[in-house]
Design an enzyme around this catalytic site. Structure first.
Site, mmCIF file in Angstrom:
data_model
loop_
_atom_site.group_PDB
_atom_site.id
_atom_site.type_symbol
_atom_site.label_atom_id
_atom_site.label_comp_id
_atom_site.label_asym_id
_atom_site.label_seq_id
_atom_site.Cartn_x
_atom_site.Cartn_y
_atom_site.Cartn_z
ATOM 1 N N HIS A 30 43.472 56.168 35.759
ATOM 2 C CA HIS A 30 42.717 54.904 35.770
ATOM 3 C C HIS A 30 41.244 55.193 35.966
ATOM 4 O O HIS A 30 40.881 56.053 36.778
ATOM 5 C CB HIS A 30 43.225 54.009 36.910
ATOM 6 C CG HIS A 30 42.346 52.837 37.196
ATOM 7 N ND1 HIS A 30 42.119 51.835 36.291
ATOM 8 C CD2 HIS A 30 41.620 52.511 38.294
ATOM 9 C CE1 HIS A 30 41.302 50.933 36.824
ATOM 10 N NE2 HIS A 30 40.976 51.328 38.034
ATOM 11 N N GLU A 41 39.634 57.826 13.609
ATOM 12 C CA GLU A 41 40.654 58.471 14.447
ATOM 13 C C GLU A 41 41.477 57.497 15.301
ATOM 14 O O GLU A 41 42.578 57.846 15.741
ATOM 15 C CB GLU A 41 39.967 59.438 15.425
ATOM 16 C CG GLU A 41 39.359 60.652 14.793
ATOM 17 C CD GLU A 41 40.391 61.748 14.599
ATOM 18 O OE1 GLU A 41 40.890 62.264 15.609
ATOM 19 O OE2 GLU A 41 40.701 62.063 13.447
ATOM 20 N N HIS A 87 36.905 53.382 34.961
ATOM 21 C CA HIS A 87 36.090 52.223 34.603
ATOM 22 C C HIS A 87 35.129 52.589 33.465
ATOM 23 O O HIS A 87 33.912 52.676 33.693
ATOM 24 C CB HIS A 87 35.291 51.746 35.823
ATOM 25 C CG HIS A 87 36.121 51.378 37.028
ATOM 26 N ND1 HIS A 87 35.579 51.168 38.283
ATOM 27 C CD2 HIS A 87 37.455 51.153 37.155
ATOM 28 C CE1 HIS A 87 36.544 50.839 39.138
ATOM 29 N NE2 HIS A 87 37.695 50.839 38.480
ATOM 30 N N HIS A 114 37.538 45.087 34.567
ATOM 31 C CA HIS A 114 37.751 46.088 35.604
ATOM 32 C C HIS A 114 37.785 47.521 35.021
ATOM 33 O O HIS A 114 36.949 48.342 35.382
ATOM 34 C CB HIS A 114 39.046 45.789 36.382
ATOM 35 C CG HIS A 114 39.343 46.754 37.480
ATOM 36 N ND1 HIS A 114 39.824 46.385 38.711
ATOM 37 C CD2 HIS A 114 39.219 48.105 37.543
ATOM 38 C CE1 HIS A 114 39.980 47.441 39.476
ATOM 39 N NE2 HIS A 114 39.621 48.510 38.789
ATOM 40 N N GLU A 172 45.694 52.048 44.396
ATOM 41 C CA GLU A 172 46.463 51.642 43.210
ATOM 42 C C GLU A 172 47.780 52.416 43.093
ATOM 43 O O GLU A 172 48.340 52.548 42.004
ATOM 44 C CB GLU A 172 45.620 51.827 41.932
ATOM 45 C CG GLU A 172 44.283 51.122 41.931
ATOM 46 C CD GLU A 172 44.365 49.589 41.998
ATOM 47 O OE1 GLU A 172 45.490 49.045 42.004
ATOM 48 O OE2 GLU A 172 43.299 48.957 42.081
#
Ligand code: 2HA
Ligand code: ZN
Length: 270
Positions: free
Chosen positions: A139, A169, A141, A210, A116
């Site tokens: 990044h 919050e 999951h 994803h 990525e």
């Protein structure tokens, strides 16, 4: 030269990756991280006039020329980094208008930067133009956010409002809300460009079915963004199927914004 394994940026990155793995957000080789570093931060730890090898990036990003990034490697496991940072991480200098990444340290088994890389570098470009102090693109999951993308509308306003209503919050931590890309093929320049575009208006981007991307000024900042959104998603999944008898109202959200001096995304409160 000092031992790079004693550098704060390696220790903090390794701790963050371990922490993310322990949250269950980075199974196998999933997730990736990039951290922008300055020359003065790294010059004691590696020879800036030499490099190990050069890797073509497959895109152009002149604004990143001569910038340094610590990046996770493709196929590497977050859980293993703590035991062998030099094999799982790479320190790169971006040259040739972004077309080449020069490996200065790491990826000792001949590995490559994360699949990525385009999304990371293009997103750094966009976030740096908005906030010159942005350092991190992260990044992973996260389970509950990912689950939510199967059962909740992917309308950005609706998704954001749901998360804001799940924890007091939320609106304080991500007043810009959360942007969403529909399912797209990952690891491509196209998803990189689309992600960077989404980063123009928010620091949290969901990749439907994803995972999520976050941008921040440091590792705690970007990790904290994901952690807060993920907590809200967890609460949503616990209550989505139950009758709701109480709520955080738009009036409450407005009060929070005033008290904590944040500006909610235009048009998101009714
Ligand atoms: O690096 O998470 O999106 C593995 C991934 C790809
Ligand atoms: Zn992923």
């Amino acid at each position: 030269m000092k031992d790079i394994l004693t550098a704060n940026f390696i220790i903090e990155t390794t701790r963050t990756l371990t922490n993310m793995y322990n949250h269950g957000w980075d199974e196998r080789n999933s997730g990736n991280l990039s951290l922008l570093l300055t020359e003065s931060e790294i010059s004691d730890y590696c020879d800036l006039n030499n490099f190990i090898r050069e890797i073509p990036t497959g895109f152009e990003a002149p604004e990143l020329n001569n910038k340094y990034f610590l990046v996770t490697g493709t196929g590497k496991y977050f859980k293993n980094t703590q035991y062998n940072p030099a094999e799982n991480l790479g320190l790169f200098k971006i040259v040739n208008d972004g077309k080449i990444a020069r490996l200065l340290w790491g990826l000792t088994d001949g590995g490559n930067f994360t699949s990525e890389f385009p999304a990371h570098m293009m997103s750094h470009s966009v976030r740096l133009a908005i906030n010159p102090n942005n350092r991190v693109i992260l990044h992973c999951h996260p389970t509950n956010l990912l689950a939510m993308t199967y059962i909740h509308s992917l309308n950005e306003r609706e998704f954001t409002r749901t998360l804001w209503q799940m924890c007091t919050e939320s609106i304080i931590i991500f007043p810009d809300g959360i942007n969403i890309l529909p399912w797209m093929l990952c690891g491509t320049n196209e998803i990189g460009q689309a992600t960077a575009e989404k980063f123009k208006t928010s620091r949290l981007i969901i990749w439907a079915q994803h995972g999520i991307y976050a941008a921040g000024q440091n590792l705690d900042d970007s990790f904290g963004l994901i952690e807060t959104a993920e907590k809200a998603a967890e609460i949503y999944l616990k209550i989505a199927h139950l009758p709701r008898v109480n709520n955080i109202t738009d009036e409450n959200l407005r009060e929070l914004a005033v008290k904590f001096n944040v500006k909610p995304r235009d048009g998101y409160l009714s």
